[in-house]
Enzyme design. Sequence first.
Site, PDB file in Angstrom:
ATOM      1  N   GLU A  52      39.943  33.766  35.303  1.00 55.13           N
ATOM      2  CA  GLU A  52      39.430  33.699  33.931  1.00 55.13           C
ATOM      3  C   GLU A  52      38.750  32.366  33.650  1.00 55.13           C
ATOM      4  O   GLU A  52      39.133  31.330  34.214  1.00 55.13           O
ATOM      5  CB  GLU A  52      40.545  33.896  32.884  1.00 55.13           C
ATOM      6  N   THR A  53      37.770  32.418  32.776  1.00 54.61           N
ATOM      7  CA  THR A  53      37.098  31.245  32.218  1.00 54.61           C
ATOM      8  C   THR A  53      37.091  31.426  30.711  1.00 54.61           C
ATOM      9  O   THR A  53      36.809  32.525  30.222  1.00 54.61           O
ATOM     10  CB  THR A  53      35.652  31.132  32.738  1.00 54.61           C
TER      11      THR A  53
END
Length: 281
Positions: A52-53
């Site tokens: 995830e970002t």
Amino acid sequence: MTTSGATARRFAQVDVFAGPAYTGNPLAVVLDAEGLSDDLMQRFARWTNLSETTFLLPPTESGADYRVRIFTPSGELPFAGHPTLGSCHAWASSRPGPVPDRIVQECAAGLVEVSRTDAGYAFAAPPLLRSGPVDERLHDELASALSLAPEAIRDAQWVDNGPGWVAVLLDSAKSVLDVPLPSGTHKIGVVGPHPPGAPYDFEVRAFFPAPSGVIEDPVTGSLNAGIAQWLTGTGRAPEHYTAHQGTAVGADGRVVIDRDPDGIIWVGGAAVTRIQGEVRL
């Protein structure tokens, strides 16, 4: 990443739920995400190639301290656990003055309360969007995907708080670690108890489908939140316990679960900035 008219934006990469350094789940955080398009957020998340970002924005709801958007390399999530703790840590570390004991994060799933703890941060588990036992067909499908005999699964439940998790309970942590990389299209959590006297109470693994095949996540806050609601709610786990995750992929994730007197599950762990600087987006 270079784009026409790119702006320098504060950036951090955070080690979340880690025991020793660099053994947790890494999270990329863009702290000044105002003005970024959905397409650019997605492209940058694909480029970081992390699970995830996140992108931090001013809140739009009353009572929230900040707003976060959470992207995997292939799409946006309404909620996820280690991005919640890592984003909160990055937000708190970047602001002047003392950090409040309670912080409210706005995300697509709604408002999520985060508290400071001795170990780092803990988030209040959001309500389950889908819960309850799986049907016989899915039970057998999960057993097949995990290369297990159907009777090896002690129980199986939906524990979906946004990402779509379904979880299976096995007889032991060893049985959890013996599961091979599964097949199938479900996001599957696998949990089993450690023996008495072990440093952790449960071993957890998380599998999700990806374009390149099924991937195992190092440490997963949303899954642990859903599992904790299930196990404490059915008396299979105490109100305070520690879960371990990531052994099979070289991680050493440690997730602390607390059920408070109001019945709220708090999911906590360490969050430490390992990389800090700026990106041009």
